[in-house]
Structure formats: C-alpha cells, structure tokens
Design a protein around this motif. Structure first.
Motif, PDB file in Angstrom:
ATOM      1  N   ASP A  54       0.816  -1.213   0.000  1.00  0.00           N
ATOM      2  CA  ASP A  54       0.000   0.000   0.000  1.00  0.00           C
ATOM      3  C   ASP A  54       0.850   1.262   0.000  1.00  0.00           C
ATOM      4  N   GLU A  55       2.161   1.123   0.216  1.00  0.00           N
ATOM      5  CA  GLU A  55       3.045   2.285   0.236  1.00  0.00           C
ATOM      6  C   GLU A  55       3.372   2.708  -1.198  1.00  0.00           C
ATOM      7  N   ARG A  56       2.979   3.924  -1.552  1.00  0.00           N
ATOM      8  CA  ARG A  56       3.202   4.397  -2.931  1.00  0.00           C
ATOM      9  C   ARG A  56       4.674   4.449  -3.303  1.00  0.00           C
ATOM     10  N   ASP A  57       5.514   4.992  -2.403  1.00  0.00           N
ATOM     11  CA  ASP A  57       6.939   5.126  -2.711  1.00  0.00           C
ATOM     12  C   ASP A  57       7.593   3.764  -2.890  1.00  0.00           C
ATOM     13  N   LEU A  58       7.231   2.816  -2.040  1.00  0.00           N
ATOM     14  CA  LEU A  58       7.798   1.472  -2.138  1.00  0.00           C
ATOM     15  C   LEU A  58       7.351   0.802  -3.435  1.00  0.00           C
ATOM     16  N   LYS A  59       6.069   0.952  -3.769  1.00  0.00           N
ATOM     17  CA  LYS A  59       5.548   0.354  -5.008  1.00  0.00           C
ATOM     18  C   LYS A  59       6.254   0.957  -6.220  1.00  0.00           C
ATOM     19  N   LYS A  60       6.442   2.265  -6.226  1.00  0.00           N
ATOM     20  CA  LYS A  60       7.126   2.929  -7.336  1.00  0.00           C
ATOM     21  C   LYS A  60       8.571   2.440  -7.448  1.00  0.00           C
ATOM     22  N   ALA A  61       9.246   2.281  -6.305  1.00  0.00           N
ATOM     23  CA  ALA A  61      10.632   1.796  -6.310  1.00  0.00           C
ATOM     24  C   ALA A  61      10.708   0.367  -6.856  1.00  0.00           C
ATOM     25  N   ILE A  62       9.751  -0.468  -6.476  1.00  0.00           N
ATOM     26  CA  ILE A  62       9.725  -1.855  -6.965  1.00  0.00           C
ATOM     27  C   ILE A  62       9.485  -1.876  -8.475  1.00  0.00           C
ATOM     28  N   ILE A  63       8.523  -1.065  -8.936  1.00  0.00           N
ATOM     29  CA  ILE A  63       8.221  -1.008 -10.372  1.00  0.00           C
ATOM     30  C   ILE A  63       9.439  -0.533 -11.154  1.00  0.00           C
ATOM     31  N   ASP A  64      10.093   0.538 -10.661  1.00  0.00           N
ATOM     32  CA  ASP A  64      11.288   1.052 -11.333  1.00  0.00           C
ATOM     33  C   ASP A  64      12.380  -0.010 -11.405  1.00  0.00           C
ATOM     34  N   ALA A  65      12.555  -0.764 -10.315  1.00  0.00           N
ATOM     35  CA  ALA A  65      13.583  -1.807 -10.280  1.00  0.00           C
ATOM     36  C   ALA A  65      13.261  -2.924 -11.274  1.00  0.00           C
ATOM     37  N   ILE A  66      11.995  -3.323 -11.336  1.00  0.00           N
ATOM     38  CA  ILE A  66      11.597  -4.387 -12.271  1.00  0.00           C
ATOM     39  C   ILE A  66      11.838  -3.945 -13.708  1.00  0.00           C
ATOM     40  N   VAL A  67      11.417  -2.729 -14.033  1.00  0.00           N
ATOM     41  CA  VAL A  67      11.589  -2.212 -15.406  1.00  0.00           C
ATOM     42  C   VAL A  67      13.068  -2.093 -15.749  1.00  0.00           C
ATOM     43  N   ARG A  68      13.864  -1.604 -14.807  1.00  0.00           N
ATOM     44  CA  ARG A  68      15.305  -1.432 -15.045  1.00  0.00           C
ATOM     45  C   ARG A  68      15.986  -2.788 -15.230  1.00  0.00           C
ATOM     46  N   GLU A  69      15.671  -3.744 -14.382  1.00  0.00           N
ATOM     47  CA  GLU A  69      16.356  -5.044 -14.424  1.00  0.00           C
ATOM     48  C   GLU A  69      15.923  -5.899 -15.627  1.00  0.00           C
ATOM     49  N   THR A  70      14.656  -5.815 -16.002  1.00  0.00           N
ATOM     50  CA  THR A  70      14.169  -6.656 -17.099  1.00  0.00           C
ATOM     51  C   THR A  70      14.260  -5.960 -18.450  1.00  0.00           C
TER      52      THR A  70
END
Length: 98
Positions: A54-70
């Motif tokens: 539910d944390e917006r900043d954490l969700k955004k960080a996870i999404i950015d990491a997934i996009v960057r890594e994949t």
C-alpha cells in the motif's frame, strides 16, 4: 524504442483478460522473482505482475527496479497490478504502427 500512446492502448486491451503471472511475496523483489518475471516475459511478451503493497513510494521503487532489471516496457499500473511488455525474438504480439 519507446511505446506510442496507440501502442500502449493496444497492449492494455490485450492485457485486460490476463491474470497476474507473477506475484511478489513477503520477501519483496528477490532475484528469484526477477528471474521468474524474465522467464514469463520471454514466454508471453505481455504479463501482469501483482505488487501487494500500500506504500506508494515502495511500489514505485519496486516497479522502477523491475523495469530497469528486465528492460521491459512499463505499459500501465492499476492498483497493485503492473503490466509489462517485452518483445521476444519471435514477435508474438504485433504492435500497431507508431
């Protein structure tokens, strides 16, 4: 290469009926989860990933990491669901012209 608005709309329509293929667990984004996302992307090209936080900043960080890594394209995020697209060598999904 970036996706045009028309291409994103096309992918959103295709993704509508899909179920999430990968779901992050309590350990968050691990190397195993990233490997599973990569595998699903190479097999399907268009996938949904469930990010239960539910944390917006954490969700955004996870999404950015997934996009960057994949190196996949971030098509859309709706609630806890992320839609990713990464064309494979076989080009299973035909995108409209930009």
């Amino acid at each position: 290469m970036n996706l045009s608005t028309k291409q994103k709309q096309h992918l959103k329509g295709l993704a509508h009926s899909l179920k999430p293929v990968v779901q992050l667990g309590s350990n968050g984004l691990t190397e195993g989860v990233l490997a599973e996302i990569e595998n699903a992307l190479s097999h399907h090209e268009l996938i949904k990933v469930k990010i239960p936080t539910d944390e917006r900043d954490l969700k955004k960080a996870i999404i950015d990491a997934i996009v960057r890594e994949t190196q996949a394209f971030h098509v859309q995020t709706i609630g806890h669901t992320l839609i990713l697209f990464k064309p494979s060598d076989e080009k299973k999904i035909q995108l409209p012209k930009a």
